[in-house]
Design an enzyme around this catalytic site. Structure first.
Site, PDB file in Angstrom:
ATOM      1  N   ASP A  20       0.884  -1.163   0.000  1.00  0.00           N
ATOM      2  CA  ASP A  20       0.000   0.000   0.000  1.00  0.00           C
ATOM      3  C   ASP A  20       0.923   1.215   0.000  1.00  0.00           C
ATOM      4  OD1 ASP A  20      -2.303   1.603   0.186  1.00  0.00           O
ATOM      5  OD2 ASP A  20      -2.112   1.697   2.369  1.00  0.00           O
ATOM      6  N   GLU A  75      -0.976  -1.262  -4.906  1.00  0.00           N
ATOM      7  CA  GLU A  75      -2.217  -0.528  -5.148  1.00  0.00           C
ATOM      8  C   GLU A  75      -1.995   0.503  -6.247  1.00  0.00           C
ATOM      9  OE1 GLU A  75      -5.226   0.695  -2.031  1.00  0.00           O
ATOM     10  OE2 GLU A  75      -4.301   2.623  -2.510  1.00  0.00           O
ATOM     11  N   ASP A  88      -2.786   1.128   6.806  1.00  0.00           N
ATOM     12  CA  ASP A  88      -1.876   0.832   5.689  1.00  0.00           C
ATOM     13  C   ASP A  88      -1.379  -0.612   5.752  1.00  0.00           C
ATOM     14  OD1 ASP A  88      -1.312   3.882   4.802  1.00  0.00           O
ATOM     15  OD2 ASP A  88      -1.281   3.692   6.986  1.00  0.00           O
TER      16      ASP A  88
END
Length: 189
Positions: A7, A68, A141
């Site tokens: 992330d 991501e 996260d």
């Protein structure tokens, strides 16, 4: 299949590793968040994230890295930082010959919660449940990084089937065009 989920972010970059088994079986391996101070020079922040990514890749030996995809953010500066962080992680993987896949936030949310519009609390709750963790990964996260890895484990078979189908279609098209060229050439004689 071992997957490193990332992330990306400049302030907090989540790293999570899971092992995918048969079906939808996934097992947690490691999770953490790398932080960089906002007052640090951008290049130094990216270097720290890159070094962390290299360390995680070397330590955990993932077969694929799932990052991501920066999809849409209202704050351009945040989007740029997120994209830059994701880029240095992708580069670290590429240097080691490890494939990189990008997943949008809605793909990840849909994979782990069933809804592409789930909120962070729902994602964290489902990651905790799916991985049978005693406590929820914190901060968000960390949970998001694990969610990315889970998403990729579950989507990888479909992605591979699509790639094979696209390759087969391209080969069929090539053969058709070659045959068409032969017929056209024979017709002009």
């Amino acid at each position: 299949m071992r997957v490193l989920g990332v992330d990306p972010g400049l302030t907090r970059c989540g790293f999570g590793v899971v092992d995918g088994g048969n079906g939808r079986t996934v097992t947690p391996v490691a999770v953490d968040v790398v932080r960089t101070p906002a007052d640090l020079e951008l290049s130094s922040r990216l270097l720290r994230i890159s070094e962390a990514a290299e360390s995680w890749i070397d330590l955990h030996r993932p077969e694929v890295v799932a990052i991501e995809r920066v999809f849409a953010q209202h704050n351009v500066r945040t989007a740029m930082g997120t994209a830059q962080a994701g880029g240095v992680v992708a580069l670290a993987a590429a240097r080691r010959g490890i494939p990189v896949c990008f997943h949008t936030p809605s793909e990840v949310k849909a994979a782990v919660t069933g809804s592409g519009s789930a909120d962070k609390a729902q994602v964290t709750a489902m990651v905790t449940r799916i991985l049978k963790l005693a406590a929820a990964p914190r901060p968000a996260d960390a949970a998001d990084a694990l969610a990315l890895a889970i998403c990729h484990c579950w989507r990888a078979p479909m992605i591979e089937r699509m790639a094979r189908a696209e390759a087969a279609a391209a080969e069929q098209k090539r053969r058709y065009q070659a045959r068409l060229a032969e017929v056209k050439k024979a017709g002009t004689r």
